[in-house]
Write a protein that holds these residues in place. Structure first.
Motif, PDB file in Angstrom:
ATOM      1  N   GLU A 354       0.876  -0.846   0.066  1.00  0.00           N
ATOM      2  CA  GLU A 354       0.122  -0.018   0.226  1.00  0.00           C
ATOM      3  C   GLU A 354       0.889   1.060   0.166  1.00  0.00           C
ATOM      4  OE1 GLU A 354      -2.663  -0.130   3.231  1.00  0.00           O
ATOM      5  OE2 GLU A 354      -3.074  -2.439   3.012  1.00  0.00           O
ATOM      6  N   PRO A 355       1.733   1.665  -0.982  1.00  0.00           N
ATOM      7  CA  PRO A 355       2.746   2.494  -1.184  1.00  0.00           C
ATOM      8  C   PRO A 355       2.249   3.846  -0.850  1.00  0.00           C
ATOM      9  CG  PRO A 355       2.440   1.661  -3.114  1.00  0.00           C
ATOM     10  CD  PRO A 355       1.625   0.698  -2.269  1.00  0.00           C
ATOM     11  N   ASP A 356       0.979   4.163  -1.429  1.00  0.00           N
ATOM     12  CA  ASP A 356       0.197   5.485  -1.227  1.00  0.00           C
ATOM     13  C   ASP A 356      -0.699   5.682  -0.049  1.00  0.00           C
ATOM     14  OD1 ASP A 356       1.533   6.098  -3.734  1.00  0.00           O
ATOM     15  OD2 ASP A 356      -0.083   5.189  -4.708  1.00  0.00           O
ATOM     16  N   GLY A 357      -0.668   4.525   1.033  1.00  0.00           N
ATOM     17  CA  GLY A 357      -1.391   4.713   2.060  1.00  0.00           C
ATOM     18  C   GLY A 357      -0.766   5.546   3.277  1.00  0.00           C
ATOM     19  N   PRO A 358      -1.572   5.741   4.047  1.00  0.00           N
ATOM     20  CA  PRO A 358      -1.013   6.492   5.309  1.00  0.00           C
ATOM     21  C   PRO A 358      -0.077   5.961   6.187  1.00  0.00           C
ATOM     22  CG  PRO A 358      -3.329   5.593   5.701  1.00  0.00           C
ATOM     23  CD  PRO A 358      -2.884   5.596   4.472  1.00  0.00           C
ATOM     24  N   GLN A 359       0.009   4.279   6.133  1.00  0.00           N
ATOM     25  CA  GLN A 359       1.035   3.872   6.835  1.00  0.00           C
ATOM     26  C   GLN A 359       2.323   3.984   6.370  1.00  0.00           C
ATOM     27  OE1 GLN A 359      -2.213   2.478   6.895  1.00  0.00           O
ATOM     28  NE2 GLN A 359      -2.539   3.280   8.808  1.00  0.00           N
ATOM     29  N   ALA A 360       2.371   3.686   4.928  1.00  0.00           N
ATOM     30  CA  ALA A 360       3.606   3.987   4.145  1.00  0.00           C
ATOM     31  C   ALA A 360       4.105   5.204   4.293  1.00  0.00           C
ATOM     32  CB  ALA A 360       3.207   3.308   2.780  1.00  0.00           C
ATOM     33  N   LYS A 361       3.459   6.328   4.194  1.00  0.00           N
ATOM     34  CA  LYS A 361       3.839   7.582   4.423  1.00  0.00           C
ATOM     35  C   LYS A 361       4.596   7.667   5.696  1.00  0.00           C
ATOM     36  CE  LYS A 361       2.726  12.505   4.307  1.00  0.00           C
ATOM     37  NZ  LYS A 361       3.517  12.709   5.464  1.00  0.00           N
ATOM     38  N   ILE A 362       4.007   7.089   6.846  1.00  0.00           N
ATOM     39  CA  ILE A 362       4.580   7.249   8.165  1.00  0.00           C
ATOM     40  C   ILE A 362       6.073   6.679   8.281  1.00  0.00           C
ATOM     41  CG2 ILE A 362       4.430   6.540  10.564  1.00  0.00           C
ATOM     42  CD1 ILE A 362       1.380   6.897  10.271  1.00  0.00           C
ATOM     43  N   TYR A 363       6.162   5.598   7.665  1.00  0.00           N
ATOM     44  CA  TYR A 363       7.481   4.818   7.542  1.00  0.00           C
ATOM     45  C   TYR A 363       8.426   5.668   6.667  1.00  0.00           C
ATOM     46  CZ  TYR A 363       5.628   0.675   9.789  1.00  0.00           C
ATOM     47  OH  TYR A 363       5.117  -0.268  10.917  1.00  0.00           O
TER      48      TYR A 363
END
Length: 388
Positions: A354-363
């Motif tokens: 899920e590269p565009d998801g909120p969790q990926a953004k956090i990482y």
């Protein structure tokens, strides 16, 4: 063909003469427990600390003997040097120049005298610019999930990345990255790392079956770690992420003493109990002069998927407060979400699934902060370990 067994290996080792040709290493009680897994033999030889350097040929002879046994695919043999309390330490090893690589950081070079007049050069790994340890004071805080998503986030930010699974007793990278099979071995016993999602991976989980219990003592863990680090064809990497086992034991000290770590990332959950253990990890890295790059608060909060309401199940903000108290960067809050758990279990970590998801953004934000810390400290001398 005779089935490979511990007794067969021990019998073969009786052909190795002890120091000064006095008996053999088995009858002299110098050989540890012998562990065999998938045709590979692991054991250590106990020698006097003051003679450890000169007895290296003894280790090599034992290794050659075991490798010559039919059915043996490989051998990991280490020297264990135990020194009685009050005795003098062994003489220092001659200083050797670190292998050179074209990245300009020179992690293997010594940049000045160590405290108390002692000096210890930590040879870098050719081709690897920076080595980052991801650690926690206790298990169950999501350290391995954080490690793999941090590595993938660094890759997403444009870096060449590898990951070393240093948890010999409980390797998790094969499952987290959806990798199966065995790595290949090329000339000079060099292992070709496995690869997925564009990052190179090495783990004990590739070398033994998933259900195998690793009943090893400290020296064998240390030897295995150094082999997985230094006898692997990593190629050119900007950063190697090391997923450390939980706690502050042999593996952590081995990495801190023998590897020029660029820094450590501490993973904790918000509650007081986890923070107490995280503090132990912080103190350990401080004592061995490895910079702490920051703290990640994992499982920081929970967002209900049906209502969108937020719940602080384990409390909230404890790791940030701890970071401010001890003066290290706070890297970010990772929520407790079903998607992180499900993608991790499936071998498709959230940063790639899920590269565009909120969790990926956090990482990715955490990865950016970590790399900024590494670059800011790139001119720092490799730490020297002195035990008093």
């Amino acid at each position: 063909m005779t089935e490979l067994s511990r007794d067969f290996v021990v019998e073969a080792l009786k052909g190795i003469r002890g120091p000064d040709l006095d008996g053999n290493i088995v009858d002299l009680g110098m050989v540890s427990d012998v562990f065999i897994s998938d045709g590979k033999v692991y054991f250590s030889i106990n020698v006097p600390a003051e003679r450890a350097q000169e007895l290296e040929p003894l280790r090599q002879a034992a290794e050659r003997t075991v490798k010559a046994i039919p059915g043996v695919k490989g051998a990991v043999v280490s020297l264990t040097a135990e020194r009685k309390q009050g005795s003098a330490p062994p003489p220092p090893r001659p200083q050797a120049a670190a292998p050179a690589h074209g990245h300009g950081h020179g992690h293997g070079h010594n940049h000045g005298p160590a405290p108390s007049g002692q000096q210890k050069t930590k040879a870098g790994v050719p081709g690897i610019d920076a080595i980052i340890a991801v650690a926690s004071g206790k298990g169950g805080v999501g350290k391995s999930t954080t490690s793999v998503n941090l590595a993938l986030a660094l890759k997403a930010n444009g870096l060449r990345v590898g990951i070393l699974d240093a948890d010999v007793y409980g390797p998790s990278m094969p499952r987290l990255l959806g990798i199966t099979g065995r790595p290949q071995q090329i000339e000079n016993r060099i292992i070709v790392p496995m690869e997925n999602y564009g990052i190179k991976v090495m783990s004990m989980g590739f070398l033994v079956d998933e259900g195998t219990a690793m009943i090893w003592r400290g020296p064998m863990v240390q030897s295995a770690l150094m082999q997985m680090l230094r006898e692997v064809a990593w190629g050119d990497l900007d950063v190697l992420v090391v997923d450390m086992p939980p706690g502050t034991g042999d593996a952590q000290l081995t990495m801190a003493q023998q590897v020029p770590l660029s820094g450590a990332v501490i993973v904790s959950t918000p509650q007081d109990l986890a923070l107490i253990d995280a503090r132990k990890g912080l103190n350990m890295f401080n004592k061995v002069e490895v910079p702490v790059l920051g703290i990640v608060e994992n499982m920081s909060y929970f967002i209900a998927p049906d209502t969108g309401n937020r719940y602080d199940i384990f409390g909230h903000g404890g790791a940030k407060t701890e970071a401010e108290t001890i003066g290290v960067p706070f890297l970010g809050e990772v929520p407790l979400t079903i998607s992180i758990r499900e993608t991790s279990d499936a071998g498709t970590p959230v940063v790639v699934s899920e590269p565009d998801g909120p969790q990926a953004k956090i990482y990715r934000d955490i990865a950016t902060k970590v790399w900024e810390q590494v670059k800011a400290r790139s001119g720092r001398a490799a730490p020297s370990i002195v035990f008093e």
